[in-house]
Design a protein around this motif. Sequence first.
Motif, PDB file in Angstrom:
ATOM      1  N   ARG A 233       0.846  -1.195   0.000  1.00  0.00           N
ATOM      2  CA  ARG A 233       0.000   0.000   0.000  1.00  0.00           C
ATOM      3  C   ARG A 233       0.885   1.250   0.000  1.00  0.00           C
ATOM      4  O   ARG A 233       2.009   1.211   0.497  1.00  0.00           O
ATOM      5  CB  ARG A 233      -0.938   0.012   1.214  1.00  0.00           C
ATOM      6  CG  ARG A 233      -1.876  -1.180   1.264  1.00  0.00           C
ATOM      7  CD  ARG A 233      -2.748  -1.160   2.509  1.00  0.00           C
ATOM      8  NE  ARG A 233      -3.748  -0.093   2.460  1.00  0.00           N
ATOM      9  CZ  ARG A 233      -4.625   0.148   3.447  1.00  0.00           C
ATOM     10  NH1 ARG A 233      -4.589  -0.598   4.546  1.00  0.00           N
ATOM     11  NH2 ARG A 233      -5.501   1.124   3.333  1.00  0.00           N
ATOM     12  N   VAL A 234       0.364   2.335  -0.547  1.00  0.00           N
ATOM     13  CA  VAL A 234       1.075   3.602  -0.624  1.00  0.00           C
ATOM     14  C   VAL A 234       0.197   4.693  -0.020  1.00  0.00           C
ATOM     15  O   VAL A 234      -0.938   4.895  -0.459  1.00  0.00           O
ATOM     16  CB  VAL A 234       1.416   3.981  -2.082  1.00  0.00           C
ATOM     17  CG1 VAL A 234       2.209   5.281  -2.119  1.00  0.00           C
ATOM     18  CG2 VAL A 234       2.197   2.867  -2.749  1.00  0.00           C
ATOM     19  N   PHE A 235       0.722   5.367   0.989  1.00  0.00           N
ATOM     20  CA  PHE A 235       0.004   6.478   1.623  1.00  0.00           C
ATOM     21  C   PHE A 235       0.706   7.780   1.271  1.00  0.00           C
ATOM     22  O   PHE A 235       1.919   7.929   1.488  1.00  0.00           O
ATOM     23  CB  PHE A 235      -0.019   6.316   3.147  1.00  0.00           C
ATOM     24  CG  PHE A 235      -0.856   5.175   3.634  1.00  0.00           C
ATOM     25  CD1 PHE A 235      -1.823   4.587   2.833  1.00  0.00           C
ATOM     26  CD2 PHE A 235      -0.680   4.675   4.904  1.00  0.00           C
ATOM     27  CE1 PHE A 235      -2.600   3.533   3.281  1.00  0.00           C
ATOM     28  CE2 PHE A 235      -1.453   3.616   5.380  1.00  0.00           C
ATOM     29  CZ  PHE A 235      -2.419   3.038   4.564  1.00  0.00           C
ATOM     30  N   THR A 236      -0.046   8.728   0.707  1.00  0.00           N
ATOM     31  CA  THR A 236       0.514  10.048   0.446  1.00  0.00           C
ATOM     32  C   THR A 236       0.374  10.898   1.704  1.00  0.00           C
ATOM     33  O   THR A 236      -0.551  10.717   2.504  1.00  0.00           O
ATOM     34  CB  THR A 236      -0.220  10.725  -0.718  1.00  0.00           C
ATOM     35  OG1 THR A 236      -1.617  10.805  -0.421  1.00  0.00           O
ATOM     36  CG2 THR A 236      -0.031   9.939  -2.010  1.00  0.00           C
ATOM     37  N   VAL A 237       1.299  11.831   1.849  1.00  0.00           N
ATOM     38  CA  VAL A 237       1.328  12.640   3.064  1.00  0.00           C
ATOM     39  C   VAL A 237       1.919  14.001   2.732  1.00  0.00           C
ATOM     40  O   VAL A 237       2.769  14.114   1.842  1.00  0.00           O
ATOM     41  CB  VAL A 237       2.144  11.932   4.175  1.00  0.00           C
ATOM     42  CG1 VAL A 237       3.569  11.686   3.722  1.00  0.00           C
ATOM     43  CG2 VAL A 237       2.122  12.718   5.475  1.00  0.00           C
ATOM     44  N   ASN A 238       1.464  15.014   3.417  1.00  0.00           N
ATOM     45  CA  ASN A 238       2.026  16.347   3.221  1.00  0.00           C
ATOM     46  C   ASN A 238       3.492  16.369   3.641  1.00  0.00           C
ATOM     47  O   ASN A 238       3.887  15.691   4.596  1.00  0.00           O
ATOM     48  CB  ASN A 238       1.257  17.377   4.039  1.00  0.00           C
ATOM     49  CG  ASN A 238      -0.116  17.640   3.457  1.00  0.00           C
ATOM     50  OD1 ASN A 238      -0.254  17.899   2.267  1.00  0.00           O
ATOM     51  ND2 ASN A 238      -1.139  17.565   4.286  1.00  0.00           N
TER      52      ASN A 238
END
Length: 429
Positions: A233-238
């Motif tokens: 899984r890939v989580f984008t984050v600021n």
Amino acid sequence: MTSITTPANFTELGLIPPLLARLTELEYLQPTPIQAQAIPSILAGGDLIAGANTGSGKTAAFALPILQHLHTQKPLSSKSSKGNYVTGLILVPTRELAKQVADSIKSYAVHFNGEVKTTAVFGGVSANTQMLALRGGTDILVATPGRLLDLISSNAIKLDRVKTLVLDEADRMLSLGFTEELSALLALLPKKKQILLFSATFPEEVQALTQELLNDPVEIQLQSADASTLVQRVFTVNKGQKTALLASLIKQHQWRQALIFVNAKNSCNHLAEKLSKRGISAQVFHGDKGQAARTRVLDAFKAGEIEVLIATDIAARGLDIEKLPVVINFDLPRSPADYMHRIGRSGRAGEVGLALSLIDVDDYHHFKVIEKKNKIWLEREQVAGFEVAEVISGASSAADKPMAKPEGSAKKKHKNKVQINAHIWRRNS
């Protein structure tokens, strides 16, 4: 590509009773696909290139037939022979992997009653102790190249009787970082020998080099994302919120253990301090730690005594951590191949695992490169409370999928580098 039906048990592979008895004790009920295909080929004596997912049982795939050869041919290689000989040489890229592979081989050989001697040598510890262990030679030597060359220069071991050479994590061993050391070692090996290459990844440049190194090898390629029990899984984050997101995920999911990868030694300590301020205790594992400290930390993590371990890529290759629930890429690896090795610490031996990558806007392009090189395409997900701009929130599109590589100067330059390396190997083999 070789394709056969997986045998129902190890007996069908032609293994001898002492090995079969030990496998039963270890509850190895059925060969894995890489074991089913590699063991008969190795027993037949030919060269082999074997690619399979991490955690698929590659160590047993080469260790068992090597042990069988040694046990059945022991009268021909008696310890009464003069010289510090070695019969089976296994080269690995890291100290921890050297110890792990040697321990596995010793375990498989329990019912040989000490007839087969296995020794591990690697840097970071006393060379004198290892020289003592090598007195009279050893049947199987598991080594990192640098320390092995040191021991050879001290006349502690000779390679002129090696019958089988294994390169474990072969893509790393054949990389430019090891070329000079491996060339020097090959020059000391007999021309006639069996060569076995095992890895989870075989990049294009390595594939070209293996054809120069091996003699009519059997090729087994079993890498398959579809067959994996690992969820990616890939989580984008600021930007600037990765640590906060990481801490939130650890607290929310309460994983039994988590292995977190960063790219630099300083980053290990820095991230550990940040997590500590958020109430999460973590240990670090990197090259600046002494070997004794590295061993203690890794053993404690394997035993479940450490819940969160922050590591550089020295923990990415070959290490077997039983039932590790999650691997997290806090920093993306520089090499796309290292991505697969990192995440392969979880989801091993058929266990369900999870691999998370945390990416901010600076990571977006590089992760697309990782996807293309590894032929994977993952949806970009967001975590409540850490939503980011739309520009990096979408999933990979069809336009991002790999295309045929154009002919060009970059490719020609790369090909020349491979030819140079191949020439070095060919000259010394």
